[in-house]
Design a protein around this motif. Structure first.
Motif, PDB file in Angstrom:
ATOM      1  N   ILE A 286      21.164   5.552  61.452  1.00  9.84           N
ATOM      2  CA  ILE A 286      21.759   6.757  60.897  1.00  9.84           C
ATOM      3  C   ILE A 286      22.044   7.702  62.051  1.00  9.84           C
ATOM      4  CG2 ILE A 286      19.526   7.873  60.385  1.00  9.84           C
ATOM      5  CD1 ILE A 286      21.057   9.031  57.848  1.00  9.84           C
ATOM      6  N   LEU A 287      23.259   8.254  62.059  1.00  9.69           N
ATOM      7  CA  LEU A 287      23.680   9.186  63.099  1.00  9.69           C
ATOM      8  C   LEU A 287      23.858  10.567  62.477  1.00  9.69           C
ATOM      9  CD1 LEU A 287      24.722   6.261  64.053  1.00  9.69           C
ATOM     10  CD2 LEU A 287      26.334   7.528  65.483  1.00  9.69           C
ATOM     11  N   ILE A 288      23.308  11.574  63.121  1.00 15.13           N
ATOM     12  CA  ILE A 288      23.522  12.960  62.731  1.00 15.13           C
ATOM     13  C   ILE A 288      23.945  13.709  63.990  1.00 15.13           C
ATOM     14  CG2 ILE A 288      22.486  15.071  61.816  1.00 15.13           C
ATOM     15  CD1 ILE A 288      20.580  13.352  60.214  1.00 15.13           C
ATOM     16  N   ASN A 289      25.162  14.217  63.985  1.00 11.74           N
ATOM     17  CA  ASN A 289      25.701  14.922  65.150  1.00 11.74           C
ATOM     18  C   ASN A 289      25.544  14.067  66.418  1.00 11.74           C
ATOM     19  OD1 ASN A 289      26.942  17.131  66.464  1.00 11.74           O
ATOM     20  ND2 ASN A 289      24.949  17.958  67.073  1.00 11.74           N
ATOM     21  N   ASP A 290      25.827  12.791  66.293  1.00 10.12           N
ATOM     22  CA  ASP A 290      25.771  11.814  67.396  1.00 10.12           C
ATOM     23  C   ASP A 290      24.355  11.454  67.833  1.00 10.12           C
ATOM     24  OD1 ASP A 290      28.150  10.579  68.084  1.00 10.12           O
ATOM     25  OD2 ASP A 290      28.880  12.343  69.177  1.00 10.12           O
ATOM     26  N   LYS A 291      23.326  12.022  67.199  1.00 12.45           N
ATOM     27  CA  LYS A 291      21.950  11.619  67.492  1.00 12.45           C
ATOM     28  C   LYS A 291      21.599  10.441  66.572  1.00 12.45           C
ATOM     29  CE  LYS A 291      21.658  15.096  70.308  1.00 12.45           C
ATOM     30  NZ  LYS A 291      22.994  15.690  70.057  1.00 12.45           N
ATOM     31  N   VAL A 292      20.762   9.510  67.072  1.00 18.58           N
ATOM     32  CA  VAL A 292      20.578   8.230  66.385  1.00 18.58           C
ATOM     33  C   VAL A 292      19.114   7.969  66.063  1.00 18.58           C
ATOM     34  CG1 VAL A 292      20.956   5.733  66.534  1.00 18.58           C
ATOM     35  CG2 VAL A 292      22.570   7.303  67.634  1.00 18.58           C
ATOM     36  N   ALA A 293      18.880   7.414  64.873  1.00 25.42           N
ATOM     37  CA  ALA A 293      17.565   6.883  64.494  1.00 25.42           C
ATOM     38  C   ALA A 293      17.770   5.484  63.918  1.00 25.42           C
ATOM     39  CB  ALA A 293      16.885   7.783  63.462  1.00 25.42           C
ATOM     40  N   LYS A 294      16.947   4.547  64.341  1.00 21.66           N
ATOM     41  CA  LYS A 294      17.031   3.168  63.858  1.00 21.66           C
ATOM     42  C   LYS A 294      16.222   3.041  62.575  1.00 21.66           C
ATOM     43  CE  LYS A 294      17.673   1.260  68.501  1.00 21.66           C
ATOM     44  NZ  LYS A 294      19.106   1.068  68.314  1.00 21.66           N
ATOM     45  N   LEU A 295      16.823   2.444  61.556  1.00 17.78           N
ATOM     46  CA  LEU A 295      16.192   2.341  60.238  1.00 17.78           C
ATOM     47  C   LEU A 295      15.659   0.933  60.022  1.00 17.78           C
ATOM     48  CD1 LEU A 295      18.873   4.283  58.168  1.00 17.78           C
ATOM     49  CD2 LEU A 295      16.843   5.188  59.312  1.00 17.78           C
ATOM     50  N   PRO A 296      14.411   0.797  59.573  1.00 25.45           N
ATOM     51  CA  PRO A 296      13.793  -0.528  59.412  1.00 25.45           C
ATOM     52  C   PRO A 296      14.160  -1.191  58.091  1.00 25.45           C
ATOM     53  CG  PRO A 296      12.191   1.171  58.912  1.00 25.45           C
ATOM     54  CD  PRO A 296      13.448   1.893  59.317  1.00 25.45           C
ATOM     55  N   PHE A 297      15.463  -1.379  57.850  1.00 20.81           N
ATOM     56  CA  PHE A 297      15.910  -2.039  56.630  1.00 20.81           C
ATOM     57  C   PHE A 297      16.077  -3.534  56.871  1.00 20.81           C
ATOM     58  CE2 PHE A 297      18.088   2.133  55.279  1.00 20.81           C
ATOM     59  CZ  PHE A 297      16.967   2.521  54.555  1.00 20.81           C
ATOM     60  N   ALA A 298      15.807  -4.329  55.834  1.00 17.51           N
ATOM     61  CA  ALA A 298      16.072  -5.772  55.855  1.00 17.51           C
ATOM     62  C   ALA A 298      16.807  -6.102  54.564  1.00 17.51           C
ATOM     63  CB  ALA A 298      14.767  -6.557  55.953  1.00 17.51           C
ATOM     64  N   ILE A 299      18.111  -5.899  54.580  1.00 24.78           N
ATOM     65  CA  ILE A 299      18.886  -5.978  53.335  1.00 24.78           C
ATOM     66  C   ILE A 299      20.095  -6.892  53.439  1.00 24.78           C
ATOM     67  CG2 ILE A 299      18.167  -3.714  52.494  1.00 24.78           C
ATOM     68  CD1 ILE A 299      20.633  -2.501  53.689  1.00 24.78           C
TER      69      ILE A 299
END
Length: 424
Positions: A286-299
């Motif tokens: 997920i990016l917010i104002n070009d900042k990034v967090a990696k999401l632990p989804f397995a879908i």
């Protein structure tokens, strides 16, 4: 002095080639005594006559071999050119509901060919038939709920027609493999199949339109069957300024590598204001104002999953939920940066410019439903209730999932969808 002697000896073999390759030629003559050895006179101390004769014979043999190779290559080139011409002469099959692309833009996908050969045309036919069959399955599901004999009869007729079409396509494949079809016969066969597909597409669309009139406004899904830069949906409303949010949706995909971009929100001056993306072999981010967090989804398993992401501007705290259970959390994701208003919210594509600049490699491939946005952080209990259908479904107070709130473009389709049915 060796040149005219070589020309004299090799003349019969090189005559046509030299006439073509050198244009106008000129020979230089050198006088030799009547009783002298031609090769010895020309050598001038560079080697014995026998050695020179051997060299000349080898050169002549090499030239003859090269001439034969060139003739063989010319014949191969002629054959390939003829085959290419036959492939290019085939007309392109325009699939129902495709070809127009985005309004005001020409169709342009990564790796598309403007004139596909017969094998690719057959592949496209197969994809279209599969799409029609899936839509019929949705109609069948709808008819079970409504037990309409008329709907069942229409469904059976359409199913029989699709079965017949599959037999025609298989027969055409066999004929192509055995070389039985002449260009004229193939054109006639293609015309028949195109006509039937168009008729089927229209009748199924009419049935789906009938469904739409009878179903609740939120019981639908969007389907993006191909990785393109022209299939997408646009949410009619923009987001307001938000200091917190929860975004939830049902999602299904088996695309590899990466399912692409389920949604992107761009504002003037910032194309990556709020983006959910799984690109290439990277995890979903997920990016917010070009900042990034990696999401632990397995879908990415071809099954329906319910996912939610919550965020607050205070310390940039975020949480990720999959199928009602929190799978990850973090902080420092764009802290103290409110989500800006007056932007464009797109489903299925990643925006490089406001409302556009789509890249097919980042496009979402799969199905998406119940995309809802709140301007607050939902509690774990509320998220669990949405994912398990154990409580009355909440609708987003910022963006609510409803057909009237979404426009679709480029061949993306709407089908009936019931989230709770997916859990059975």
């Amino acid at each position: 002095r060796l040149l005219p002697l070589l020309l004299l000896l090799l003349g019969p073999a090189l005559g046509p080639a030299l006439g073509q390759g050198l244009g106008q030629t000129r020979f230089i003559c050198t006088s030799v005594p009547l009783d002298g050895d031609v090769c010895a006179a020309s050598a001038l101390g560079t080697g014995s006559a026998e050695e020179l004769k051997g060299t000349v014979l080898q050169l002549r043999e090499t030239v003859l071999q090269q001439k034969e190779t060139i003739m063989n290559q010319k014949e191969t080139i002629r054959e390939l050119t003829a085959k290419l011409g036959r492939c290019e002469s085939q007309s392109v099959l325009e699939l129902p509901g495709e070809g127009k692309g985005r309004k005001g833009f020409s169709k342009n996908t990564m790796g598309d060919l403007s004139r596909p050969a017969a094998a690719e045309t057959l592949s496209q036919l197969g994809q279209t038939l599969q799409s029609l069959k899936t839509r019929l399955e949705n109609l069948e599901q709808f008819s079970r709920m409504n037990s309409s004999s008329q709907t069942n009869n229409l469904k059976d007729i359409l199913q029989n027609k699709i079965d017949d079409l599959e037999k025609q396509v298989l027969s055409r494949v066999n004929s192509l493999e055995e070389g039985k079809l002449s260009p004229r016969n193939e054109s006639e066969e293609r015309g028949k199949i195109e006509s039937t597909l168009t008729s089927l597409h229209q009748r199924i669309s009419d049935l789906e339109k009938g469904q739409k009139d009878n179903r609740p406004p939120d019981r639908f899904q969007l389907t993006f069957p191909l990785r393109t830069n022209y299939m997408y949906a646009k949410v009619k409303k923009s987001l307001p300024e938000m200091y917190a949010f929860t975004i939830c949706m049902w999602i299904k995909s088996s695309a590899s590598p990466g399912m692409g971009t389920p949604f992107s929100y761009a504002v003037p001056g910032q194309a990556n204001e709020l983006v959910l993306i799984e690109w290439g072999n990277n995890p979903m981010e997920i990016l917010i104002n070009d900042k990034v967090a990696k999401l632990p989804f397995a879908i990415n398993d071809g099954k329906w999953h319910h996912i939610c992401v919550t965020w607050t501007t205070r310390d940039g705290v975020w949480e990720a939920y999959q199928d009602g259970t929190q799978t990850g959390n973090g902080e420092n994701l764009a802290p103290y940066h409110p989500i800006k208003p007056q932007g464009v919210l797109v489903l299925g594509q990643e925006q490089d410019t406001l409302g556009g600049g789509f890249d097919a490699t980042q496009a979402f491939v799969g199905e998406l439903a119940h995309f809802n946005v709140w301007d607050r952080k939902l509690s774990p209990g509320e998220v669990y209730g949405l994912a398990t259908c154990s409580s009355k479904a909440l609708a987003g107070n910022v963006i609510a999932w409803a057909e009237a709130n979404i426009d679709i473009y480029g061949g993306a389709t709407k089908w009936t969808f019931e989230a709770c049915r997916q859990l059975n």
